[in-house]
Design a protein around this motif. Sequence first.
Motif, PDB file in Angstrom:
ATOM      1  N   LEU A   1       0.837  -1.200   0.000  1.00 11.80           N
ATOM      2  CA  LEU A   1       0.000   0.000   0.000  1.00 11.80           C
ATOM      3  C   LEU A   1       0.871   1.248   0.000  1.00 11.80           C
ATOM      4  O   LEU A   1       2.043   1.191   0.366  1.00 11.80           O
ATOM      5  CB  LEU A   1      -0.883   0.036   1.259  1.00 11.80           C
ATOM      6  N   THR A   2       0.278   2.361  -0.394  1.00 10.40           N
ATOM      7  CA  THR A   2       0.948   3.638  -0.174  1.00 10.40           C
ATOM      8  C   THR A   2       0.712   4.034   1.280  1.00 10.40           C
ATOM      9  O   THR A   2      -0.184   3.487   1.951  1.00 10.40           O
ATOM     10  CB  THR A   2       0.377   4.734  -1.093  1.00 10.40           C
ATOM     11  N   LEU A   3       1.463   4.992   1.763  1.00  9.86           N
ATOM     12  CA  LEU A   3       1.286   5.445   3.138  1.00  9.86           C
ATOM     13  C   LEU A   3      -0.116   6.026   3.346  1.00  9.86           C
ATOM     14  O   LEU A   3      -0.766   5.757   4.356  1.00  9.86           O
ATOM     15  CB  LEU A   3       2.359   6.466   3.512  1.00  9.86           C
ATOM     16  N   ASP A   4      -0.619   6.784   2.369  1.00  6.80           N
ATOM     17  CA  ASP A   4      -1.970   7.334   2.477  1.00  6.80           C
ATOM     18  C   ASP A   4      -3.020   6.225   2.521  1.00  6.80           C
ATOM     19  O   ASP A   4      -3.992   6.307   3.274  1.00  6.80           O
ATOM     20  CB  ASP A   4      -2.271   8.294   1.322  1.00  6.80           C
ATOM     21  N   GLN A   5      -2.825   5.182   1.717  1.00  7.23           N
ATOM     22  CA  GLN A   5      -3.771   4.056   1.739  1.00  7.23           C
ATOM     23  C   GLN A   5      -3.754   3.361   3.102  1.00  7.23           C
ATOM     24  O   GLN A   5      -4.804   3.001   3.626  1.00  7.23           O
ATOM     25  CB  GLN A   5      -3.429   3.054   0.634  1.00  7.23           C
ATOM     26  N   LEU A   6      -2.568   3.187   3.671  1.00  6.30           N
ATOM     27  CA  LEU A   6      -2.464   2.557   4.991  1.00  6.30           C
ATOM     28  C   LEU A   6      -3.130   3.421   6.054  1.00  6.30           C
ATOM     29  O   LEU A   6      -3.855   2.912   6.913  1.00  6.30           O
ATOM     30  CB  LEU A   6      -1.001   2.306   5.349  1.00  6.30           C
TER      31      LEU A   6
END
Length: 199
Positions: A129-134
Amino acid sequence: NNENSSVVANSSKYINDVRVSKDQPRILLYHTHTGETYSNSPGGNYHSQDKPNSVLEIGTMLTDELTQRGWGVVHSSKYHDYPSFNGAYMSSRQTLDALMPKYPSVDIAIDLHRDGRTLTGDEAQKMGLTLDQLKNKEHSRATTTYKGESVAKFLFVVGMRNENVSHVQELANDITSYAMKKYPELVLPVVKKPYGKFN
């Protein structure tokens, strides 16, 4: 939004860092990590004395709500993790050891924390995942909408090395099970920390 609640920073209700809301209190609330604050705190969300934006304020609000429902509560506003985070559990244990004999009517002591952690890019990458998705995934796990308001879910954490682990775990499971029946959208499963002792 806490405009109508008493504020911990107004210490008139707290004598020597303790407020007792009724005679023969049944519940004791305290905070090992008293300095845990929320994202709206100007000083960041860890190790702060920003009382209005902290878990301490949540303890005050919970004390008010329980008292209005007829419960007697002892609430300790003592800082156990400030200025030093190390030794917070030892310090909060001393608070418990001092308060429990004074209030023998107490049936349950709750160490109230806020659930929060710093998420990293490495952690996100391991999950694909991207950090924003996490961050969005974690936010969705920990919050919900209830009666039109965005609210945090709650959970119990049980330290599996506590000398009373079977009793603590049974109580956490019972309260969680009851809450799941009444308010399933507000509660998360009990978390077991294998190396946790806690108080």
